[in-house]
Design a protein around this motif. Structure first.
Motif, mmCIF file in Angstrom:
data_model
loop_
_atom_site.group_PDB
_atom_site.id
_atom_site.type_symbol
_atom_site.label_atom_id
_atom_site.label_comp_id
_atom_site.label_asym_id
_atom_site.label_seq_id
_atom_site.Cartn_x
_atom_site.Cartn_y
_atom_site.Cartn_z
ATOM 1 N N LEU A 39 1.155 -1.232 -0.254
ATOM 2 C CA LEU A 39 0.040 -0.129 -0.270
ATOM 3 C C LEU A 39 1.200 1.138 -0.300
ATOM 4 O O LEU A 39 0.839 2.906 -1.139
ATOM 5 C CB LEU A 39 -0.803 -0.184 1.325
ATOM 6 N N VAL A 40 2.141 1.137 0.666
ATOM 7 C CA VAL A 40 2.684 2.098 0.263
ATOM 8 C C VAL A 40 3.472 2.342 -0.513
ATOM 9 O O VAL A 40 3.520 3.348 -1.094
ATOM 10 C CB VAL A 40 4.016 1.944 1.729
ATOM 11 N N GLY A 41 3.932 1.149 -1.347
ATOM 12 C CA GLY A 41 4.433 1.505 -2.406
ATOM 13 C C GLY A 41 3.667 1.797 -3.561
ATOM 14 O O GLY A 41 4.261 2.699 -4.553
ATOM 15 N N TYR A 42 2.138 1.587 -3.573
ATOM 16 C CA TYR A 42 1.472 2.164 -4.530
ATOM 17 C C TYR A 42 1.749 3.905 -4.102
ATOM 18 O O TYR A 42 1.318 4.309 -5.354
ATOM 19 C CB TYR A 42 0.369 1.431 -4.075
ATOM 20 N N GLY A 43 1.212 3.667 -2.946
ATOM 21 C CA GLY A 43 0.770 5.443 -2.722
ATOM 22 C C GLY A 43 1.912 6.410 -3.220
ATOM 23 O O GLY A 43 2.205 7.044 -3.854
ATOM 24 N N ILE A 44 3.306 5.862 -2.777
ATOM 25 C CA ILE A 44 4.258 6.440 -3.526
ATOM 26 C C ILE A 44 4.296 6.562 -4.701
ATOM 27 O O ILE A 44 5.178 7.617 -5.758
ATOM 28 C CB ILE A 44 5.871 6.206 -3.077
ATOM 29 N N TRP B 200 1.691 6.138 -7.438
ATOM 30 C CA TRP B 200 0.926 7.103 -7.573
ATOM 31 C C TRP B 200 1.804 8.791 -7.564
ATOM 32 O O TRP B 200 1.497 9.318 -8.757
ATOM 33 C CB TRP B 200 -0.398 7.018 -6.454
ATOM 34 N N PHE B 201 1.580 8.572 -6.017
ATOM 35 C CA PHE B 201 2.191 10.398 -6.004
ATOM 36 C C PHE B 201 3.205 10.649 -7.557
ATOM 37 O O PHE B 201 3.215 11.963 -7.744
ATOM 38 C CB PHE B 201 3.229 10.263 -4.814
ATOM 39 N N LEU B 202 4.312 9.592 -7.259
ATOM 40 C CA LEU B 202 5.244 10.050 -8.537
ATOM 41 C C LEU B 202 5.001 10.543 -10.106
ATOM 42 O O LEU B 202 5.747 10.716 -10.064
ATOM 43 C CB LEU B 202 7.032 9.426 -8.867
ATOM 44 N N ASP B 203 4.104 9.171 -10.065
ATOM 45 C CA ASP B 203 3.580 9.922 -11.517
ATOM 46 C C ASP B 203 2.503 10.680 -11.767
ATOM 47 O O ASP B 203 3.333 11.608 -12.672
ATOM 48 C CB ASP B 203 2.386 8.132 -11.469
ATOM 49 N N ARG B 204 2.183 11.099 -10.266
ATOM 50 C CA ARG B 204 1.163 12.488 -10.149
ATOM 51 C C ARG B 204 2.307 13.855 -11.080
ATOM 52 O O ARG B 204 1.480 14.480 -12.135
ATOM 53 C CB ARG B 204 0.363 13.172 -9.711
#
Length: 56
Positions: free
Chosen positions: A16-21, A23-27
């Motif tokens: 979940l933390v990896g997904y959040g990071i 997603w943030f970097l992709d944005r």
């Protein structure tokens, strides 16, 4: 009341933390690349008088 976590909770939280990071970097990368629309030397072209860019 003390909340008791399962023994392997870090392994459950890691994806979940990896997904959040990610997603943030992709944005952030998308925001950065917006600055280069129609400015690329490879794909760019000179716009004619009054012609709209490829993005609205």
């Amino acid at each position: 009341m003390l909340m008791i976590l399962p023994k392997g909770w870090p392994w459950m939280a890691f994806p979940l933390v990896g997904y959040g990071i990610g997603w943030f970097l992709d944005r952030k990368e998308t925001e950065r690349m917006v600055l280069f629309r129609d400015k690329s030397a490879l794909y760019g072209r000179v716009l004619k008088e009054g012609e709209q860019p490829s993005w609205p």
